[in-house]
Write a protein that holds these residues in place. Structure first.
Motif, PDB file in Angstrom:
ATOM      1  N   ASN A  27       0.841  -1.192   0.000  1.00  0.00           N
ATOM      2  CA  ASN A  27       0.000   0.000   0.000  1.00  0.00           C
ATOM      3  C   ASN A  27       0.881   1.249   0.000  1.00  0.00           C
ATOM      4  OD1 ASN A  27      -2.977  -0.783   0.373  1.00  0.00           O
ATOM      5  ND2 ASN A  27      -1.948  -2.083   1.883  1.00  0.00           N
ATOM      6  N   ARG A  46      -5.920   6.146   9.550  1.00  0.00           N
ATOM      7  CA  ARG A  46      -5.693   5.207   8.460  1.00  0.00           C
ATOM      8  C   ARG A  46      -5.119   3.925   9.036  1.00  0.00           C
ATOM      9  NH1 ARG A  46      -0.750   6.515   4.530  1.00  0.00           N
ATOM     10  NH2 ARG A  46       0.299   5.798   6.409  1.00  0.00           N
ATOM     11  N   ASP A  47      -5.639   2.808   8.578  1.00  0.00           N
ATOM     12  CA  ASP A  47      -5.145   1.522   9.063  1.00  0.00           C
ATOM     13  C   ASP A  47      -5.250   0.524   7.921  1.00  0.00           C
ATOM     14  OD1 ASP A  47      -4.273  -0.599  10.509  1.00  0.00           O
ATOM     15  OD2 ASP A  47      -5.969  -0.686  11.899  1.00  0.00           O
ATOM     16  N   TYR A  48      -4.181   0.329   7.206  1.00  0.00           N
ATOM     17  CA  TYR A  48      -4.192  -0.573   6.058  1.00  0.00           C
ATOM     18  C   TYR A  48      -4.394  -2.025   6.508  1.00  0.00           C
ATOM     19  CZ  TYR A  48      -2.187   3.212   3.195  1.00  0.00           C
ATOM     20  OH  TYR A  48      -1.961   4.386   2.518  1.00  0.00           O
ATOM     21  N   SER A  50      -5.226  -6.187   4.783  1.00  0.00           N
ATOM     22  CA  SER A  50      -5.152  -6.984   3.565  1.00  0.00           C
ATOM     23  C   SER A  50      -6.547  -7.209   2.986  1.00  0.00           C
ATOM     24  CB  SER A  50      -4.499  -8.329   3.853  1.00  0.00           C
ATOM     25  OG  SER A  50      -5.357  -9.145   4.636  1.00  0.00           O
ATOM     26  N   GLU A 140      -8.218  -3.773  -3.253  1.00  0.00           N
ATOM     27  CA  GLU A 140      -7.580  -3.620  -1.940  1.00  0.00           C
ATOM     28  C   GLU A 140      -6.977  -2.223  -1.783  1.00  0.00           C
ATOM     29  OE1 GLU A 140      -3.592  -5.140   0.369  1.00  0.00           O
ATOM     30  OE2 GLU A 140      -4.726  -6.640  -0.776  1.00  0.00           O
ATOM     31  N   ARG A 141      -6.252  -1.745  -2.806  1.00  0.00           N
ATOM     32  CA  ARG A 141      -5.653  -0.417  -2.731  1.00  0.00           C
ATOM     33  C   ARG A 141      -6.741   0.658  -2.605  1.00  0.00           C
ATOM     34  NH1 ARG A 141      -2.515  -3.379  -1.702  1.00  0.00           N
ATOM     35  NH2 ARG A 141      -0.590  -4.001  -2.748  1.00  0.00           N
ATOM     36  N   ASN A 144      -8.332   0.710   0.858  1.00  0.00           N
ATOM     37  CA  ASN A 144      -7.406   1.178   1.886  1.00  0.00           C
ATOM     38  C   ASN A 144      -7.112   2.674   1.785  1.00  0.00           C
ATOM     39  OD1 ASN A 144      -6.701  -0.910   3.693  1.00  0.00           O
ATOM     40  ND2 ASN A 144      -5.399  -1.882   2.157  1.00  0.00           N
ATOM     41  N   SER A 145      -7.291   3.257   0.607  1.00  0.00           N
ATOM     42  CA  SER A 145      -6.845   4.643   0.409  1.00  0.00           C
ATOM     43  C   SER A 145      -7.977   5.654   0.263  1.00  0.00           C
ATOM     44  CB  SER A 145      -5.962   4.735  -0.841  1.00  0.00           C
ATOM     45  OG  SER A 145      -6.707   4.412  -2.010  1.00  0.00           O
ATOM     46  N   GLY A 154      -9.792   4.877   4.200  1.00  0.00           N
ATOM     47  CA  GLY A 154      -9.819   3.428   4.149  1.00  0.00           C
ATOM     48  C   GLY A 154     -10.946   2.829   4.967  1.00  0.00           C
ATOM     49  N   GLU A 156     -11.002   0.204   6.973  1.00  0.00           N
ATOM     50  CA  GLU A 156     -10.704  -0.214   8.337  1.00  0.00           C
ATOM     51  C   GLU A 156     -10.814   0.967   9.303  1.00  0.00           C
ATOM     52  OE1 GLU A 156      -9.582  -3.068  11.338  1.00  0.00           O
ATOM     53  OE2 GLU A 156     -10.464  -3.174   9.334  1.00  0.00           O
TER      54      GLU A 156
END
Length: 214
Positions: A27, A46-48, A50, A140-141, A144-145, A154, A156
């Motif tokens: 990420n 922000r918390d990346y 999977s 996924e990207r 997350n972004s 994101g 999460e």
């Protein structure tokens, strides 16, 4: 002079290629939009996580809300673009026709705005990440972004911010609420929804039944 210019161009192209390849596995450390949120709101939540850790509900909710043909197109939804052009040419409120792939290219590599230069670069990046990354990595990207609140980025971070739980634990309704605030998360709040948001939430809940994660 011309040799120096060509060298600079080559270095820029090489750096972009390396960043794109790197982005298939990791990420982004930070994006221009996230920096903007940090300066505007004084925070960066922000918390990346999977692809597997996100859970299916939030994936289905965002696809239902933003791009139901995500797994079928090559990065561009030409029917949606045509509809957006007709809508905008009719003098109505501006409507976008961007896919999740296009939004990912914009969020990761570029900046917000409606300039033709940015749209052109967005198209180039979209084409490349579709070839190199594939759908699961793009999604996924994106998840997350994407901006999902004032200084919140994101799924999460949004799940923790709005519902005090991990994204994988979101109910169908909670996931739909997170998707409902797109594409204006700075304005909309799932905890204080308007009649419009309630209607949109119900629509997303119905559409989620038609979404399959391939």
């Amino acid at each position: 002079m011309w040799k120096k210019i060509k060298k600079i161009i080559y270095l820029i192209v090489l750096a972009n290629i390396l960043f794109i390849v790197w982005g298939k596995f990791f990420n982004p450390p930070i994006t221009i939009t996230q920096i903007g949120g940090l300066f505007e709101f004084g925070k960066l939540k922000r918390d990346y996580v999977s692809y597997a850790e996100m859970g299916d509900n939030v994936k289905k909710a965002v696809i239902a809300a933003e791009d139901q043909t995500f797994f079928d197109h090559n990065g561009f939804d030409y029917k949606a673009i045509e509809k957006a052009v007709k809508h905008n040419n009719a003098g109505k409120k501006l409507r976008g026709g961007s896919t999740i792939s296009q939004q990912t290219a914009k969020n990761i590599f570029l900046w917000q705005g409606r300039s033709w230069i940015r749209k052109g670069l967005e198209a180039v990046y979209t084409f490349i990440i579709e070839l190199i990354w594939g759908k699961d990595v793009i999604l996924e990207r994106y998840l997350n972004s994407i901006e999902m609140g004032r200084g919140v980025f994101g799924v999460e971070a949004a799940s923790e911010y709005y519902f005090n739980k991990h994204s994988k634990d979101l109910t169908k309704s909670e996931a739909a609420w997170i998707a409902t605030i797109l594409p204006n998360p700075k304005k909309y709040d799932p905890k204080n929804p308007s009649a419009y948001l309630n209607k949109k939430h119900s629509w997303i809940m119905r559409q989620m039944n038609n979404v399959s994660l391939k």
